[in-house]
Write a protein that holds these residues in place. Sequence first.
Motif, PDB file in Angstrom:
ATOM      1  N   PRO A  44      18.281  73.172 -57.256  1.00  0.00           N
ATOM      2  CA  PRO A  44      16.813  73.225 -57.181  1.00  0.00           C
ATOM      3  C   PRO A  44      16.193  71.839 -57.010  1.00  0.00           C
ATOM      4  CG  PRO A  44      17.634  74.404 -59.114  1.00  0.00           C
ATOM      5  CD  PRO A  44      18.793  73.681 -58.515  1.00  0.00           C
ATOM      6  N   GLY A  45      15.281  71.744 -56.054  1.00  0.00           N
ATOM      7  CA  GLY A  45      14.531  70.517 -55.833  1.00  0.00           C
ATOM      8  C   GLY A  45      15.239  69.440 -55.044  1.00  0.00           C
ATOM      9  N   LEU A  46      16.472  69.646 -54.673  1.00  0.00           N
ATOM     10  CA  LEU A  46      17.206  68.617 -53.938  1.00  0.00           C
ATOM     11  C   LEU A  46      16.710  68.509 -52.505  1.00  0.00           C
ATOM     12  CD1 LEU A  46      19.497  66.523 -54.045  1.00  0.00           C
ATOM     13  CD2 LEU A  46      21.045  68.330 -53.294  1.00  0.00           C
ATOM     14  N   TYR A  47      16.512  69.646 -51.852  1.00  0.00           N
ATOM     15  CA  TYR A  47      16.056  69.685 -50.464  1.00  0.00           C
ATOM     16  C   TYR A  47      14.730  70.434 -50.377  1.00  0.00           C
ATOM     17  CZ  TYR A  47      20.862  68.561 -48.940  1.00  0.00           C
ATOM     18  OH  TYR A  47      22.079  67.972 -48.729  1.00  0.00           O
ATOM     19  N   PRO A  48      13.926  70.103 -49.373  1.00  0.00           N
ATOM     20  CA  PRO A  48      12.738  70.931 -49.122  1.00  0.00           C
ATOM     21  C   PRO A  48      13.171  72.316 -48.628  1.00  0.00           C
ATOM     22  CG  PRO A  48      12.892  69.151 -47.511  1.00  0.00           C
ATOM     23  CD  PRO A  48      14.008  68.963 -48.489  1.00  0.00           C
ATOM     24  N   PHE A  49      12.263  73.278 -48.710  1.00  0.00           N
ATOM     25  CA  PHE A  49      12.594  74.668 -48.384  1.00  0.00           C
ATOM     26  C   PHE A  49      13.140  74.809 -46.966  1.00  0.00           C
ATOM     27  CE2 PHE A  49      11.420  78.922 -46.846  1.00  0.00           C
ATOM     28  CZ  PHE A  49      12.184  79.663 -47.727  1.00  0.00           C
TER      29      PHE A  49
END
Length: 87
Positions: A44-49
């Motif tokens: 979670p939160g590592l890459y944008p959607f």
Amino acid sequence: MLLITLTLYVFAWRAQLGYYWAYQRLRLFSRVFPIVTLVIAAIPGLYPFWMVIEQILFSVLMVGIGDVLTSDHMRLTFPKPVRRTVR
């Protein structure tokens, strides 16, 4: 991701020249890389959607490539070399 892409390119290039080891690496990596990219994309939160979606599409593409690489036609195209024994 850039390094993954570069290694796949090098192995594809060498396999095109007829190297069995490169074909084997492509088969191996087409099974390993989808797992790695999905695990990394699941953090979670590592890459944008949009990038998570891109990683999922990459994984689906690699699974398809893995299926093609393990087909009977490809195995016949790249037969396992016979080891020579020295006497």
